[in-house]
Design a protein around this motif. Structure first.
Motif, PDB file in Angstrom:
ATOM      1  N   PRO A   6      36.905  66.576  19.715  1.00  0.00           N
ATOM      2  CA  PRO A   6      36.006  67.609  20.692  1.00  0.00           C
ATOM      3  C   PRO A   6      36.040  67.662  21.876  1.00  0.00           C
ATOM      4  CG  PRO A   6      34.034  65.640  20.368  1.00  0.00           C
ATOM      5  CD  PRO A   6      35.630  65.358  19.958  1.00  0.00           C
ATOM      6  N   PRO A   7      35.851  68.910  22.310  1.00  0.00           N
ATOM      7  CA  PRO A   7      36.132  69.316  23.946  1.00  0.00           C
ATOM      8  C   PRO A   7      34.539  68.636  24.582  1.00  0.00           C
ATOM      9  CG  PRO A   7      35.175  70.941  22.598  1.00  0.00           C
ATOM     10  CD  PRO A   7      35.641  70.491  21.518  1.00  0.00           C
ATOM     11  N   THR A   8      34.978  68.559  25.600  1.00  0.00           N
ATOM     12  CA  THR A   8      34.052  67.940  26.608  1.00  0.00           C
ATOM     13  C   THR A   8      33.343  69.524  27.332  1.00  0.00           C
ATOM     14  OG1 THR A   8      36.021  66.555  27.747  1.00  0.00           O
ATOM     15  CG2 THR A   8      33.995  67.031  28.623  1.00  0.00           C
ATOM     16  N   ARG A   9      31.922  68.482  26.917  1.00  0.00           N
ATOM     17  CA  ARG A   9      31.058  69.704  27.658  1.00  0.00           C
ATOM     18  C   ARG A   9      30.571  69.337  28.846  1.00  0.00           C
ATOM     19  NH1 ARG A   9      28.619  72.841  22.801  1.00  0.00           N
ATOM     20  NH2 ARG A   9      26.324  72.546  24.650  1.00  0.00           N
ATOM     21  N   LEU A  10      30.127  70.518  29.495  1.00  0.00           N
ATOM     22  CA  LEU A  10      29.832  70.420  30.918  1.00  0.00           C
ATOM     23  C   LEU A  10      28.396  71.697  31.356  1.00  0.00           C
ATOM     24  CD1 LEU A  10      31.416  71.059  34.234  1.00  0.00           C
ATOM     25  CD2 LEU A  10      29.630  72.573  33.676  1.00  0.00           C
ATOM     26  N   SER A  11      27.368  71.196  31.686  1.00  0.00           N
ATOM     27  CA  SER A  11      25.911  71.426  31.929  1.00  0.00           C
ATOM     28  C   SER A  11      25.696  72.050  32.893  1.00  0.00           C
ATOM     29  CB  SER A  11      24.576  71.582  30.777  1.00  0.00           C
ATOM     30  OG  SER A  11      24.752  70.192  30.765  1.00  0.00           O
ATOM     31  N   CYS A  12      24.804  73.172  33.993  1.00  0.00           N
ATOM     32  CA  CYS A  12      24.149  72.623  34.384  1.00  0.00           C
ATOM     33  C   CYS A  12      22.515  72.264  34.907  1.00  0.00           C
ATOM     34  CB  CYS A  12      23.949  74.448  35.563  1.00  0.00           C
ATOM     35  SG  CYS A  12      22.836  74.948  33.804  1.00  0.00           S
ATOM     36  N   HIS A  13      22.025  72.193  35.465  1.00  0.00           N
ATOM     37  CA  HIS A  13      20.982  71.447  35.461  1.00  0.00           C
ATOM     38  C   HIS A  13      19.781  71.501  34.730  1.00  0.00           C
ATOM     39  CE1 HIS A  13      17.362  69.309  37.179  1.00  0.00           C
ATOM     40  NE2 HIS A  13      17.878  68.351  37.072  1.00  0.00           N
ATOM     41  N   CYS A  14      19.858  73.521  34.949  1.00  0.00           N
ATOM     42  CA  CYS A  14      18.231  73.363  34.104  1.00  0.00           C
ATOM     43  C   CYS A  14      18.630  74.213  32.229  1.00  0.00           C
ATOM     44  CB  CYS A  14      18.151  74.980  35.074  1.00  0.00           C
ATOM     45  SG  CYS A  14      19.191  76.506  34.390  1.00  0.00           S
ATOM     46  N   LEU A  19      29.423  74.899  29.215  1.00  0.00           N
ATOM     47  CA  LEU A  19      30.546  75.672  29.407  1.00  0.00           C
ATOM     48  C   LEU A  19      31.601  74.308  28.008  1.00  0.00           C
ATOM     49  CD1 LEU A  19      32.205  75.333  32.884  1.00  0.00           C
ATOM     50  CD2 LEU A  19      30.903  77.210  31.956  1.00  0.00           C
ATOM     51  N   GLU A  20      32.662  75.001  27.235  1.00  0.00           N
ATOM     52  CA  GLU A  20      33.385  73.432  27.007  1.00  0.00           C
ATOM     53  C   GLU A  20      34.797  73.351  27.438  1.00  0.00           C
ATOM     54  OE1 GLU A  20      31.190  73.535  22.965  1.00  0.00           O
ATOM     55  OE2 GLU A  20      32.983  75.081  22.748  1.00  0.00           O
ATOM     56  N   LEU A  21      35.164  72.233  27.654  1.00  0.00           N
ATOM     57  CA  LEU A  21      36.432  71.959  28.361  1.00  0.00           C
ATOM     58  C   LEU A  21      37.452  71.117  27.490  1.00  0.00           C
ATOM     59  CD1 LEU A  21      36.843  69.816  30.615  1.00  0.00           C
ATOM     60  CD2 LEU A  21      34.190  71.842  31.507  1.00  0.00           C
ATOM     61  N   TRP A  22      38.483  71.237  27.585  1.00  0.00           N
ATOM     62  CA  TRP A  22      39.666  70.660  27.885  1.00  0.00           C
ATOM     63  C   TRP A  22      40.596  69.331  28.872  1.00  0.00           C
ATOM     64  CZ3 TRP A  22      38.171  73.899  25.014  1.00  0.00           C
ATOM     65  CH2 TRP A  22      37.674  74.343  22.802  1.00  0.00           C
ATOM     66  N   LEU A  23      40.242  68.415  28.763  1.00  0.00           N
ATOM     67  CA  LEU A  23      41.349  67.787  29.718  1.00  0.00           C
ATOM     68  C   LEU A  23      42.290  66.868  29.836  1.00  0.00           C
ATOM     69  CD1 LEU A  23      37.091  65.938  31.274  1.00  0.00           C
ATOM     70  CD2 LEU A  23      38.841  68.033  32.428  1.00  0.00           C
ATOM     71  N   ALA A  24      42.807  68.082  29.873  1.00  0.00           N
ATOM     72  CA  ALA A  24      44.504  67.328  29.383  1.00  0.00           C
ATOM     73  C   ALA A  24      45.021  66.200  30.179  1.00  0.00           C
ATOM     74  CB  ALA A  24      45.446  68.666  29.477  1.00  0.00           C
ATOM     75  N   ASP A  25      44.637  66.102  31.263  1.00  0.00           N
ATOM     76  CA  ASP A  25      44.591  64.613  32.104  1.00  0.00           C
ATOM     77  C   ASP A  25      43.627  64.095  32.243  1.00  0.00           C
ATOM     78  OD1 ASP A  25      47.770  65.544  32.285  1.00  0.00           O
ATOM     79  OD2 ASP A  25      47.171  66.801  33.922  1.00  0.00           O
ATOM     80  N   GLY A  26      42.399  63.921  31.575  1.00  0.00           N
ATOM     81  CA  GLY A  26      41.401  63.140  31.786  1.00  0.00           C
ATOM     82  C   GLY A  26      40.645  63.406  33.303  1.00  0.00           C
ATOM     83  N   PHE A  27      40.505  61.642  33.553  1.00  0.00           N
ATOM     84  CA  PHE A  27      40.484  62.154  35.126  1.00  0.00           C
ATOM     85  C   PHE A  27      41.352  61.749  36.712  1.00  0.00           C
ATOM     86  CE2 PHE A  27      36.935  61.856  32.661  1.00  0.00           C
ATOM     87  CZ  PHE A  27      35.514  62.862  33.051  1.00  0.00           C
ATOM     88  N   ARG A  28      42.467  62.018  36.161  1.00  0.00           N
ATOM     89  CA  ARG A  28      43.537  61.696  36.562  1.00  0.00           C
ATOM     90  C   ARG A  28      44.012  62.459  37.995  1.00  0.00           C
ATOM     91  NH1 ARG A  28      46.437  59.971  31.826  1.00  0.00           N
ATOM     92  NH2 ARG A  28      46.858  62.330  31.046  1.00  0.00           N
ATOM     93  N   THR A  29      43.206  63.494  37.634  1.00  0.00           N
ATOM     94  CA  THR A  29      43.393  65.211  38.756  1.00  0.00           C
ATOM     95  C   THR A  29      41.948  64.851  39.496  1.00  0.00           C
ATOM     96  OG1 THR A  29      42.265  66.502  36.964  1.00  0.00           O
ATOM     97  CG2 THR A  29      44.366  66.061  36.799  1.00  0.00           C
ATOM     98  N   ALA A  30      41.234  63.830  38.960  1.00  0.00           N
ATOM     99  CA  ALA A  30      39.844  63.777  39.792  1.00  0.00           C
ATOM    100  C   ALA A  30      40.327  63.531  41.944  1.00  0.00           C
ATOM    101  CB  ALA A  30      39.143  62.894  39.792  1.00  0.00           C
TER     102      ALA A  30
END
Length: 128
Positions: A6-14, A19-30
């Motif tokens: 599934p896509p990765t989910r991102l949410s704000c604090h509240c 958001l849903e997103l697809w990290l094609a390069d994972g965390f290599r671009t951090a």
């Protein structure tokens, strides 16, 4: 384009923005950035191509901040103030997303994260 599921989910604090997103390069671009805005924000951003991010909840809660050239578009939750993502000035075909807002991610687990030189950004250089 085939996306991992599934896509990765991102949410704000509240929780107003999701958001849903697809990290094609994972965390290599951090990376972190030391431009006048990012160094105050302090977030680690990872790269996502524009078509690989979608707002699934709270588009109306998102607020936009731009300055200078107006190329970079920084989004944050208008309720809790958490930075969620931005359209990059360095590559307007990408978003940088807040790694700390990704579900299940503790930025501490990312180890050393390289810095981008936003102070001397190529877009700020005068043409020669």
């Amino acid at each position: 384009m085939t996306r991992p599921e599934p896509p990765t989910r991102l949410s704000c604090h509240c929780g107003a923005v999701v958001l849903e997103l697809w990290l094609a390069d994972g965390f290599r671009t951090a990376r972190r950035c030391d431009c006048s805005f990012c160094r105050r924000r302090g977030a680690i951003a990872v790269s996502v191509k524009l078509p690989d991010l979608r707002v699934v909840q709270g588009a109306e809660a998102l607020r936009l901040y731009t300055w200078g050239t107006g190329t970079a578009k920084h989004y944050f939750c208008g309720t809790c103030g958490i930075y969620t993502h931005h359209q990059r000035r360095s590559d307007p075909t990408e978003y940088g997303v807040n790694a700390a807002a990704l579900d299940g991610v503790n930025p501490r687990d990312l180890g050393e994260v390289p810095w981008a030189d936003g102070v001397n950004h190529v877009s700020d250089s005068a043409p020669r």
